[in-house]
Enzyme design. Structure first.
Site, PDB file in Angstrom:
ATOM      1  N   GLU A   1       0.889  -1.176   0.000  1.00  0.00           N
ATOM      2  CA  GLU A   1       0.000   0.000   0.000  1.00  0.00           C
ATOM      3  C   GLU A   1       0.911   1.205   0.000  1.00  0.00           C
ATOM      4  O   GLU A   1       1.639   1.448   0.963  1.00  0.00           O
ATOM      5  CB  GLU A   1      -0.923  -0.051   1.224  1.00  0.00           C
ATOM      6  CG  GLU A   1      -2.034   0.980   1.181  1.00  0.00           C
ATOM      7  CD  GLU A   1      -1.584   2.297   1.774  1.00  0.00           C
ATOM      8  OE1 GLU A   1      -1.233   3.216   0.994  1.00  0.00           O
ATOM      9  OE2 GLU A   1      -1.562   2.410   3.001  1.00  0.00           O
TER      10      GLU A   1
ATOM     11  N   CYS B   1      -2.187   8.129   4.557  1.00  0.00           N
ATOM     12  CA  CYS B   1      -2.156   7.754   3.144  1.00  0.00           C
ATOM     13  C   CYS B   1      -3.434   8.146   2.429  1.00  0.00           C
ATOM     14  O   CYS B   1      -3.472   8.190   1.201  1.00  0.00           O
ATOM     15  CB  CYS B   1      -1.901   6.257   3.000  1.00  0.00           C
ATOM     16  SG  CYS B   1      -2.842   5.234   4.128  1.00  0.00           S
TER      17      CYS B   1
END
Length: 504
Positions: free
Chosen positions: A263, A300
């Site tokens: 990720e 994120c």
């Protein structure tokens, strides 16, 4: 009961030192010395994980659920000590850390519930048809099976929820896979205390010691040795695009390539549709500012870019965001390296031709303050670097000339973790035109909200097309995360006594 740092690696139940060392770099409080990892320690940990896999993969769902719940309980027991050391190492406030600890324990308990239900196994049956012509059909049964030892990399921005006992570790252990964690160098003390909690849980539930090991870093070589080890079956990673891509390439270059579930972050664009901007533009601007600065922008899912059609209503939204950001107080960034990267990103954006400053500020050392910049759709389309993530509270406004240009910029987006629409009843046609594009670009599409904050539940997807993640079919958050560490196996005419219990 007080808990002391071990300041060692945990290798299959043993607390092991080493010849080399590194110093932690806390935002406050004393620094500590931790042993640096080595290729030899990686090999010991992975060999122990492979040995443990033989028995751990055969444990019942109930036994693994008890193990995960025990880890959550042990983390809660040492919670106050974790908050102290994590606060010193990261500069995050106690309330944020306590919330993250709750999320970490909640993830462990959620996967225990996934095990209780058992539907993640996706069991399928095709009965034998011995009389079928021209060919009979055998008895066929399918079930998801654990893949083997998993390497997990701790994340810098989540010292608990995406680190030692975070979502990757929880889902891998739930799947029946032993885990070897490379602790993040930014919060080794936090990782130390969490590893102790896992070690106590292993003893409590009589799991094999090799089911979990933790190795401190000290250099990139440790991570490289871990992903290249021939007994590692898959890798879970949360971090930067550059670091993740390097590890991804190593996984692909192995003699036997393995899945790399990375990720890697994104800019999480928000599309402000005309009706919503006219109806509640100032409210949206203030909401964006709050989301942009949450946690010093170190998420994120931080919404770094907004797209809106130029005009007076758009200017009102921008001014509201500017006023809210101007009142933001400096926040501590997680590491010196993250703070330096934020400043480099700010300089890159500010020096780009066609970009003008809306709000500037002054950052000192690890203290971050927000920046706001503006450009037009043509400039954004001509310079792909404007679509690259700046990890921190920096916002870029892209004014497009009309909705056709908004569609064009949407089509030019890279893969994202999230895309957001701010829409009203009058924007239905606009939204209908954008949705097929955005669902291709992102793993999660939101309406009239802000992407910071990822719910841990069955329906959540935290992933997306590259470069948001390296596997668009996976998620690192939510119950479906367990599927990353399983593979389907078909059993043909296997005697009942040889089948896995869940297929009998």
């Amino acid at each position: 009961m007080s808990y002391q740092l071990k300041q060692t690696h945990l290798i299959a139940g043993d607390w092991v030192g080493g010849s080399g060392s590194f110093q932690s770099s806390p935002s406050s409080g004393p620094n500590h010395s931790f042993p640096a990892g080595t290729d030899e320690l990686v090999d010991q940990a992975v060999q122990a994980a492979e040995e443990a896999f033989t028995s751990y993969c055969k444990t019942s769902r109930a036994e693994r659920a008890d193990f995960l719940r025990a880890i959550a309980e042990e983390i809660e027991t040492v919670g106050d000590a974790i908050t102290v050391i994590a606060g010193e190492e990261t500069g995050l406030p106690a309330a944020r850390l306590e919330g993250e600890r709750g999320r970490t324990c909640g993830q462990l308990k959620m996967f225990a519930e996934v095990l209780d239900k058992g539907d993640y196994l996706d069991c399928r049956y095709d009965d034998a048809l011995p009389e079928r012509t021209p060919l009979p059909r055998p008895d066929l049964r399918l079930m998801q099976m654990p893949v083997g030892p998993i390497a997990v990399f701790g994340a810098s921005n989540f010292p608990l929820a995406f680190s030692t006992a975070g979502g990757d570790t929880a889902s891998a252990l739930a799947a029946g896979c032993p885990v070897v964690v490379k602790a993040h160098q930014a919060h080794p003390g936090t990782s130390d205390l969490v590893a102790q909690a896992i070690a106590r849980s292993i003893d409590r539930t009589n799991m094999p010691n090799g089911v979990f090991s933790m190795i401190h870093g000290g250099s990139r070589a440790v991570g490289e040795a871990l992903v290249k080890h021939p007994l590692i079956s898959a890798v879970g990673f949360t971090g930067s695009l550059v670091g993740g891509r390097a590890l991804f390439d190593l996984c692909a270059q192995r003699p036997k390539p393995i899945p790399f579930f990375g990720e890697l972050g994104s800019v999480n664009p928000m599309f402000m549709l005309p009706g919503a901007v006219l109806e509640r533009g100032e409210e949206i601007g203030r909401g964006w500012a709050a989301s942009l600065t949450m946690g010093a922008g170190q998420f994120c899912t931080n919404p770094g870019i907004i797209f809106l059609i130029e005009g007076e209503a758009a200017d009102n939204l921008i001014n509201a965001a500017k006023d809210a950001l101007a009142d933001a107080i400096p926040q501590m960034m997680l590491t010196d390296g993250i703070a330096a990267a934020y400043q480099e990103g700010q300089k890159r954006i500010s020096s780009t031709t066609g970009v003008r400053s809306v709000l500037t500020s002054m950052c000192e050392q690890r203290q971050a303050t927000p920046y706001l910049y503006e450009t037009d759709g043509a400039t954004w389309l001509a310079d792909e670097s404007l679509g690259h993530e700046v990890f921190g509270p920096l916002g870029l406004i892209v004014k497009v000339s009309d909705f056709e240009q908004m569609l064009e910029v949407a089509k030019h987006l890279d893969g994202q973790l999230t895309c957001t629409l701010h829409t009203s009843d009058d924007d239905s046609d606009y939204g209908s035109a954008l949705m097929p594009i955005l669902t291709r670009k992102a793993g999660r599409v939101l309406a009239n909200a802000y992407p910071t904050g990822v719910e841990v539940c069955d329906a959540m997807v935290h992933g997306g097309p590259y470069p948001a993640s390296t596997n668009f079919g996976a998620t690192s958050v939510g119950s479906m995360a367990i599927r990353r560490f399983l593979r389907p196996v078909c059993f043909q005419d296997i005697p009942e006594n040889l089948l896995p219990d869940d297929l009998r």
